[in-house]
Every structure is written in C-alpha cells, then in structure tokens.
Design a protein around this motif. Structure first.
Motif, PDB file in Angstrom:
ATOM      1  N   THR A   4      -5.686 -11.238  -2.892  1.00 20.67           N
ATOM      2  CA  THR A   4      -5.384 -12.599  -2.450  1.00 20.67           C
ATOM      3  C   THR A   4      -5.139 -12.640  -0.946  1.00 20.67           C
ATOM      4  O   THR A   4      -5.638 -13.529  -0.249  1.00 20.67           O
ATOM      5  N   ILE A   5      -4.393 -11.682  -0.439  1.00 21.33           N
ATOM      6  CA  ILE A   5      -4.047 -11.686   0.985  1.00 21.33           C
ATOM      7  C   ILE A   5      -5.215 -11.224   1.856  1.00 21.33           C
ATOM      8  O   ILE A   5      -5.497 -11.846   2.877  1.00 21.33           O
ATOM      9  N   THR A   6      -5.898 -10.136   1.444  1.00 24.01           N
ATOM     10  CA  THR A   6      -6.950  -9.575   2.298  1.00 24.01           C
ATOM     11  C   THR A   6      -8.311 -10.235   2.095  1.00 24.01           C
ATOM     12  O   THR A   6      -9.169 -10.157   2.973  1.00 24.01           O
ATOM     13  N   GLY A   7      -8.512 -10.848   0.931  1.00 14.72           N
ATOM     14  CA  GLY A   7      -9.822 -11.418   0.631  1.00 14.72           C
ATOM     15  C   GLY A   7     -10.848 -10.359   0.270  1.00 14.72           C
ATOM     16  O   GLY A   7     -12.041 -10.650   0.178  1.00 14.72           O
ATOM     17  N   ALA A  19      -6.930   2.045   2.843  1.00 15.10           N
ATOM     18  CA  ALA A  19      -5.844   1.790   3.797  1.00 15.10           C
ATOM     19  C   ALA A  19      -5.702   2.931   4.795  1.00 15.10           C
ATOM     20  O   ALA A  19      -5.459   2.687   5.982  1.00 15.10           O
ATOM     21  N   VAL A  20      -5.870   4.164   4.347  1.00 17.39           N
ATOM     22  CA  VAL A  20      -5.797   5.317   5.250  1.00 17.39           C
ATOM     23  C   VAL A  20      -6.971   5.267   6.233  1.00 17.39           C
ATOM     24  O   VAL A  20      -6.787   5.463   7.441  1.00 17.39           O
ATOM     25  N   LEU A  43       0.819  -1.210   0.000  1.00 18.78           N
ATOM     26  CA  LEU A  43       0.000   0.000   0.000  1.00 18.78           C
ATOM     27  C   LEU A  43       0.854   1.263   0.000  1.00 18.78           C
ATOM     28  O   LEU A  43       0.522   2.238  -0.676  1.00 18.78           O
ATOM     29  N   ARG A  44       1.973   1.237   0.721  1.00 21.64           N
ATOM     30  CA  ARG A  44       2.893   2.381   0.679  1.00 21.64           C
ATOM     31  C   ARG A  44       3.454   2.573  -0.713  1.00 21.64           C
ATOM     32  O   ARG A  44       3.618   3.699  -1.185  1.00 21.64           O
ATOM     33  N   GLU A 101      -6.591   4.766 -10.732  1.00 20.40           N
ATOM     34  CA  GLU A 101      -7.817   4.836  -9.930  1.00 20.40           C
ATOM     35  C   GLU A 101      -7.902   3.683  -8.933  1.00 20.40           C
ATOM     36  O   GLU A 101      -8.365   3.865  -7.804  1.00 20.40           O
ATOM     37  N   ALA A 102      -7.457   2.510  -9.342  1.00 19.40           N
ATOM     38  CA  ALA A 102      -7.451   1.357  -8.429  1.00 19.40           C
ATOM     39  C   ALA A 102      -6.498   1.616  -7.272  1.00 19.40           C
ATOM     40  O   ALA A 102      -6.821   1.327  -6.108  1.00 19.40           O
ATOM     41  N   ALA A 103      -5.329   2.167  -7.572  1.00 17.15           N
ATOM     42  CA  ALA A 103      -4.363   2.498  -6.514  1.00 17.15           C
ATOM     43  C   ALA A 103      -4.969   3.504  -5.553  1.00 17.15           C
ATOM     44  O   ALA A 103      -4.847   3.358  -4.333  1.00 17.15           O
TER      45      ALA A 103
END
Length: 147
Positions: A116-119, A140-141, A100-101, A131-133
C-alpha cells in the motif's frame, strides 16, 4: 469481574486508563491483563496521542498493539483492518524501513502495508509468509533501506 488476555480491547483500554489515573504502574496493569507493558502504554495514551511520538516510537507502540490484539486472528483481512495497522499505513514512507526491520527479525503480515505504501509488490506470487519476508528483505537491502 476478572480481567485477562481475553478481555475486550475497549474494556482493557478503559480500565487501564482508570488504573493509571489511580497511580498504578504500566507493569502492574500489564500483569493484571496478561499483556505487554507496551500495549498498556498504547492503551493509556490512545492512538491519537501517539502522533506526538517519534516515528520509531509511534511505530513500536502501534505494532505492539496490533500484534497483541490480532494474535488470535487467522483471517489476514481482519488483521490488516485493525485500527493500529491502518495507523501504521497512514504513517507512510517513514514506516517502511521499520516494517522491513521487523521482517528481518521475524516474518509477519506487513506485506499489505508495504504494498500500500510503496505501490510495489516484491513478493508477488510467493505463497509463504517466510518466503515473502525474505523477498522484501532482499529488496530492501539492495535498495539500501536496511542493512
């Protein structure tokens, strides 16, 4: 034989390890291949030894390898199948704030690993990488994962 940025990764890794054993610096080897010092560090250590590093160090090395070796690819499926990317996914939750950083700094294809990691998919239906970023960073913020 000439070496450069187009040298196959397997050959680069083998030659890098040999040159390092002969006392060459990481920077001198990187200059030979026209790649980053971080990538040569990964080549000389190997993915298996990267488990001995802190999560941040391991992520940085794997991310450098992934970005360097997939820069020429246009197929996202091929990019996310790369062994370094898969190792990042295997890191699990500790890799999430690190990705995320990176997205805060520069949009890149971290979305498959994040989902995959967060589901969860915080960019569902969004068409552009930027836009996805932004969607992932906003989430995340809000969640306090990054500031």
């Amino acid at each position: 034989k000439e070496y450069g940025p187009g040298t196959a990764p397997s050959i680069r890794r083998e030659v890098s390890r040999l040159l390092r054993a002969e006392g060459c610096t990481l920077q001198s080897i990187a200059d030979i291949f026209g790649v980053t010092r971080e990538l040569i560090r990964v080549d000389c250590r190997g993915l298996k030894e990267s488990h001995k590093l802190s999560p941040e160090e391991r992520f940085d090395l794997l991310a450098a390898q992934w970005q360097e070796e997939t820069a020429h690819m246009s197929n996202v499926s091929d990019m996310v199948d790369h062994p370094a990317y898969q190792e990042i996914i295997n890191m699990g939750k500790p890799a999430v704030p690190l990705m995320l950083r990176r997205l805060q700094e520069s949009p890149d294809h971290w979305f498959y690993a994040l989902v995959t990691i967060t589901g969860e998919d915080h960019a569902k239906g969004i068409k552009t990488v930027r836009e996805a970023a932004e969607a992932w960073v906003e989430w995340a913020v809000r969640e306090g994962l990054i500031s």
